[in-house]
Design an enzyme around this catalytic site. Sequence first.
Site, short mmCIF file in Angstrom:
data_model
loop_
_atom_site.label_atom_id
_atom_site.label_comp_id
_atom_site.label_asym_id
_atom_site.label_seq_id
_atom_site.Cartn_x
_atom_site.Cartn_y
_atom_site.Cartn_z
N ASN A 1 25.54 36.00 39.06
CA ASN A 1 25.74 36.46 40.56
C ASN A 1 25.60 37.28 41.42
O ASN A 1 26.30 38.21 41.08
CB ASN A 1 27.57 36.27 39.99
N TRP A 2 24.69 37.04 42.38
CA TRP A 2 24.48 39.15 42.44
C TRP A 2 25.53 39.94 43.13
O TRP A 2 25.13 40.28 43.68
CB TRP A 2 22.67 38.53 43.93
N LYS A 3 26.18 38.45 43.85
CA LYS A 3 27.51 39.09 44.40
C LYS A 3 26.50 40.19 45.60
O LYS A 3 26.27 39.65 46.44
CB LYS A 3 27.69 40.43 44.70
N HIS B 1 36.60 33.83 42.07
CA HIS B 1 35.97 34.51 41.42
C HIS B 1 36.84 35.73 41.47
O HIS B 1 37.84 35.89 42.81
CB HIS B 1 35.04 35.10 42.02
N GLU C 1 36.93 38.90 42.09
CA GLU C 1 36.62 39.98 43.43
C GLU C 1 37.27 39.55 44.49
O GLU C 1 37.17 39.93 45.62
CB GLU C 1 35.68 39.96 43.48
N GLU D 1 36.43 34.82 32.76
CA GLU D 1 35.47 36.22 33.30
C GLU D 1 37.34 36.98 33.07
O GLU D 1 37.66 37.51 34.30
CB GLU D 1 35.01 36.48 34.41
N GLY E 1 31.71 44.21 35.77
CA GLY E 1 30.80 45.19 35.76
C GLY E 1 31.60 46.80 35.26
O GLY E 1 31.32 47.57 35.91
N SER F 1 30.06 41.58 31.92
CA SER F 1 29.33 42.77 30.94
C SER F 1 28.43 42.31 30.42
O SER F 1 28.18 42.79 28.92
CB SER F 1 30.28 44.25 31.49
N GLY G 1 26.06 42.68 37.51
CA GLY G 1 24.99 43.39 37.19
C GLY G 1 23.83 43.11 36.45
O GLY G 1 22.34 43.64 36.97
#
Length: 253
Positions: free
Chosen positions: A9-11, A97, A99, A169, A175, A215, A237
Site C-alpha cells: 500500500n504505497w498510500k 483502510h 485512513e 490492521e 505507521g 508496521s 511504509g
Amino acid sequence: MRKKIVAANWKMNLSFQEAEELIEEFIDLLSEEEELQTDIIVCPPFPYLEMAGDYAAESSFKVGAQNISSFQAGAYTGEVSAGMLKSMGVSHCIIGHSERRKYFHEEEKILTAKVNQALANELIPIFCVGELLPEREAGKHHQVVRKQVRHGLFHLDTNEFEKVIIAYEPVWAIGTGMTALPEQAAEMHAYIRSLIAERYHQDVADRTKILYGGSCNAQNANQIFSQPGVDGGLIGGASLNATEFFTICKNAQ
Ligand code: PGA
C-alpha cells in the site's frame, strides 16, 4: 493450505519517476527468484496504475487500487469507479483502510457500497478492519472488529464473501513502528475466523485469507507471518523500498 499474500500500500507517496524506479528495482529482484510462492499485489496511487499494470504484465505481481467510488458511474466529479479500474486490468482494491475511515469519513454504509461495487465489477476487495489504541486498552477490540466485519461484509452471500480478502490492521500499529505482538495478531485472526464460521461455515472460515498490517517490515515479517491464521501482510511504509518489500515477500513463503 492458503497461499500467502503480500500487498503493498504505497498510500500517497512517490513521484511518477520514483514509482517507476521502485517497480523496476522490485521486478529485477523478483526475476532472480523463480521459486517465490507468494501472491504479490502492488497498490499504487491512481495515476500510476496504468504504468504499474504495464510492468505487471511482464512480471508475476498483480495491481490493486487504494480506493474506489461507492457509485457505479455518472456525475460524481473526482471519483474513480470499480468498473474503470477493472477495464484497465486492476484486480484488487483496498476498502475500509483506517485512513479512509478517519480522514474521509467513510462510514459503514459507504464501505458496504464500495464492497458491493468491487464485487459487481469483479475486483477483489481487501477489506481492512482494526481497532484504535483506546479501544484495545478498554478491551473493546473484539467488539470493534466484529462490528466492522459484520457491517462491511456479512451482507454478502457465501459465494461473494469467498472472494474477499480481509486485512486486520490495528490502527495503533499503522505507521507507528509499534507492531502488534505476533500473539495479538494470531488471536485476532482466529477471532475473525470464528465470526466467519458462525455466519457462513467453518470451511468458508478456513478458506478466508486474512492479512496482518501495521508496521510490518523485513525484520518482523517472518515472525508475524508464521503465526497460525496469518496469511500474509498489507505493507505500507516498508513497501516503498524495493529490497525491503522483496524481503517481506520472501518471508511470507
Ligand atoms: P504501515 O502501513 O506498514 O506503514 O504501518 C500499513 C497500512 O496502512 O496498510
